[in-house]
Design a protein around this motif. Sequence first.
Motif, mmCIF file in Angstrom:
data_model
loop_
_atom_site.group_PDB
_atom_site.id
_atom_site.type_symbol
_atom_site.label_atom_id
_atom_site.label_comp_id
_atom_site.label_asym_id
_atom_site.label_seq_id
_atom_site.Cartn_x
_atom_site.Cartn_y
_atom_site.Cartn_z
ATOM 1 N N TYR A 94 0.904 -1.342 0.207
ATOM 2 C CA TYR A 94 -0.005 0.011 0.088
ATOM 3 C C TYR A 94 1.007 1.163 -0.014
ATOM 4 N N CYS A 95 0.566 2.418 -0.679
ATOM 5 C CA CYS A 95 1.078 3.507 -0.418
ATOM 6 C C CYS A 95 0.049 4.446 0.284
ATOM 7 N N GLY A 96 0.814 5.117 1.336
ATOM 8 C CA GLY A 96 0.067 6.162 1.970
ATOM 9 C C GLY A 96 0.925 7.630 2.107
ATOM 10 N N VAL A 97 -0.048 8.525 2.559
ATOM 11 C CA VAL A 97 0.666 9.742 2.397
ATOM 12 C C VAL A 97 0.442 10.382 3.956
ATOM 13 N N TYR A 98 1.343 11.510 3.955
ATOM 14 C CA TYR A 98 1.211 12.047 5.242
ATOM 15 C C TYR A 98 1.548 13.460 4.935
ATOM 16 N N ALA A 99 0.479 14.454 5.391
ATOM 17 C CA ALA A 99 0.723 15.946 5.250
ATOM 18 C C ALA A 99 1.856 16.588 5.952
ATOM 19 N N ASP A 100 2.787 17.018 5.337
ATOM 20 C CA ASP A 100 3.962 17.684 5.884
ATOM 21 C C ASP A 100 3.438 19.228 5.999
ATOM 22 N N HIS A 101 2.854 19.712 6.917
ATOM 23 C CA HIS A 101 2.079 21.047 7.031
ATOM 24 C C HIS A 101 3.008 21.903 7.220
ATOM 25 N N HIS A 102 4.389 21.523 7.744
ATOM 26 C CA HIS A 102 5.452 22.656 7.993
ATOM 27 C C HIS A 102 6.527 22.680 6.871
#
Length: 127
Positions: A94-102
């Motif tokens: 699976y690929c997953g994403v994580y928001a890098d807000h900074h």
Amino acid sequence: LQLVESGGALVQPGGSLNLSCVASGFTLHYYAVGWFRQAPGKEREEVSCISMRGVNTRYEESVKGRFTISRDNAKSTVFLQMNSLKVEDTGVYYCGVYADHHGIDRLCPGADGMNRWGQGTQVTVSS
């Protein structure tokens, strides 16, 4: 908004595969992206992760030197090149994403912290 993985297949030990993860409906520019593997009866575990600009990468110990993660933000695509495949690499990837807000090129926080997942692609390594 979705992630679509492809490239999984049945391959013999020692073979190679190149997985792709394409984002549609949003851009991958601001996300760390991870590849995770889930074998039958086991938890989803991180195989590799790449930060939003590709500055930082991380690999699970057993795949170091065999797998390479890369990204093409212009195409909203992340790749996982898998060489010298072993039977124990078998699983749904699976690929997953994580928001890098900074915007600081963070790596993935682990499976529980990911923001969105694709549907997975099956990789089977068997003779």
